[in-house]
Design an enzyme around this catalytic site. Sequence first.
Site, mmCIF file in Angstrom:
data_model
loop_
_atom_site.group_PDB
_atom_site.id
_atom_site.type_symbol
_atom_site.label_atom_id
_atom_site.label_comp_id
_atom_site.label_asym_id
_atom_site.label_seq_id
_atom_site.Cartn_x
_atom_site.Cartn_y
_atom_site.Cartn_z
ATOM 1 N N LYS A 11 0.847 -1.058 0.133
ATOM 2 C CA LYS A 11 0.022 0.051 -0.063
ATOM 3 C C LYS A 11 0.931 1.213 0.103
ATOM 4 O O LYS A 11 2.012 1.281 0.744
ATOM 5 C CB LYS A 11 -1.170 -0.058 1.258
ATOM 6 C CG LYS A 11 -1.987 1.175 1.254
ATOM 7 C CD LYS A 11 -2.701 0.945 2.508
ATOM 8 C CE LYS A 11 -3.787 1.972 2.636
ATOM 9 N NZ LYS A 11 -4.470 2.035 3.975
ATOM 10 N N SER A 49 -9.691 2.071 2.857
ATOM 11 C CA SER A 49 -8.663 2.966 1.978
ATOM 12 C C SER A 49 -7.866 2.105 1.201
ATOM 13 O O SER A 49 -7.121 2.471 0.245
ATOM 14 C CB SER A 49 -7.907 4.084 2.804
ATOM 15 O OG SER A 49 -7.049 3.428 3.678
ATOM 16 N N SER A 103 -10.058 -0.189 7.094
ATOM 17 C CA SER A 103 -9.397 -0.237 5.611
ATOM 18 C C SER A 103 -8.822 -1.476 5.297
ATOM 19 O O SER A 103 -8.249 -1.636 4.032
ATOM 20 C CB SER A 103 -8.426 0.845 5.396
ATOM 21 O OG SER A 103 -9.164 2.086 5.439
HETATM 22 N N1 GLN Z 1 -13.104 5.010 6.308
HETATM 23 C C1 GLN Z 1 -12.492 5.174 7.272
HETATM 24 C C2 GLN Z 1 -11.929 6.496 7.226
HETATM 25 O O1 GLN Z 1 -11.974 7.196 6.267
HETATM 26 C C3 GLN Z 1 -11.343 4.196 7.681
HETATM 27 C C4 GLN Z 1 -10.176 4.370 6.879
HETATM 28 C C5 GLN Z 1 -9.013 3.466 7.486
HETATM 29 O O2 GLN Z 1 -9.228 2.540 8.072
HETATM 30 N N2 GLN Z 1 -7.912 3.862 7.059
HETATM 31 O O3 GLN Z 1 -11.338 6.950 8.062
#
Ligand code: GLN
Length: 494
Positions: free
Chosen positions: A77, A152, A176
């Site tokens: 990532k 994400s 995410s």
């Molecule tokens: N959807 C959540 C956010 O926008 C989680 C994102 C994540 O786990 N990096 O913060």
Amino acid sequence: MSSQLQSISRLRALLDEKKASATELAQEALRNAGQQSSLNAFVDIRDDLTLQQAKAADARLAAGETGALLGIPTAHKDIFVTQGWTSTAGSKMLAGYVSPFDAEVVVRLNAAGTVSIGKLNCDEFAMGSSNEKSAYGPCLNPWDTLAVPGGSSGGSAVAVAAGVVPFTTGTDTGGSIRQPASLCGITGIKPTYGSCSRYGMIAYASSLDQAGPMAHSARDCALVLNAMVGFDGKDSTSVQRPASNEDFTAGFGKPLRHGDTAKPLAGVRVGLPVEFFGEGLAADVRIPIDAALKQLESMGATLVNISLPRTELSIPAYYVIAPAEASSNLSRFDGVRYGHRAADYTDLKSMYENSRSEGFGLEVQRRIMVGAYVLSHGYYDAYYLKAQKIRRLIAQDFQAAFQQCDFIAGPVSPTVAWNLGEKSADPVQMYLADIYTLSTSLAGLPGMSVPVGFGDKNRPVGMQLIGNYFKEGELLALADHYQAATDWHLRTPS
Ligand code: GLN
């Protein structure tokens, strides 16, 4: 089942039987990545660096070295900093940035002999649930290119689901890893907070950020997690445990408690939070999850109804705490020390303003503003401190629940993958989709997503399994028992 499934064990067998070299596997993965480029999963590919790593793995293999991951292709990532490849967190702010060092997780995977194909698309600074908020543009779901892959870690999920590489790294701050795994029909686990070093992970919300593997199966996740976890003195929240060289596959294939091979889950209590099965859960997601729960029951597990009464509060608590930490973490991107600097400015203040306005996308700017607001004098007690108190209560609710059960099961996402653009206009709609994943993150517990079938438009559905602190070995063993009896994790998009 597709014969092309890129599992670690399949590639391991090819390498061990000398039917393929690490270089050939890397070349195939690079070819796959090229063929699937329309999915926009990869944001930086450098064949020379990949082939260099593959050559080193081949030398180790030729010297008789063994190892579960030696010569296995992967990709990281874009939140992990890497030498050679760019590290941008999906942001224009860091366009072209190349780190002088590797993130600790990458160091560990490199030491295990994995071969990186490149960097993977993600929501900017890991903020998002759809991978639409990336400076590189959206990443597409290989099951249906009209759908988002989740976020994400969207690129991490897509690279596995599309068969480019057998596993990838992701990060999970509020879901995410689990959510894109669910939306793309693969397996992913977020380990207990503090298990994997955050050193070299571009920070979003430091008290929540945690790295983990994404792969087809629980077995492959366990093999990767073996290499990823471990104490790191460079991360102040890294956990030092006696069992830090735990083998996460140790419990595989054995009865989890006192059952036998016919009923390997006998004595295992799986808790179903009433709040996870309420109104907001779409029927097409609920049906495959109910079937998966029946499967666990048929293997001996007892299903018990439990309650996590503050589930709903996890959304406001998370969306105060995470932006608060983000506003602090992202203050380092000032156009002086790192990242983008505006071409036009008149003084220091306008240089900061213009650089940050140009470098950060709108969602990131929104969160910095929310974060700065909830931390400001006069609002700190009302918002930030209150959210921290709720966070503690949420963690306590889990401990109360674990008095009644060994694991918690439920959905990962209230719906299957939605269409690109569908929730873009309204950030709150996007935040609401995180309802089932945020509480686990706030409590710092391990959680995973396991493919259990398909919903509307043949889009994948994942079941979430949550364990108590440092129970990822049992969690993965439970998932492995389920996967030994089912084949959802073996399905691949056509
Ligand atoms: N959807 C959540 C956010 O926008 C989680 C994102 C994540 O786990 N990096 O913060």
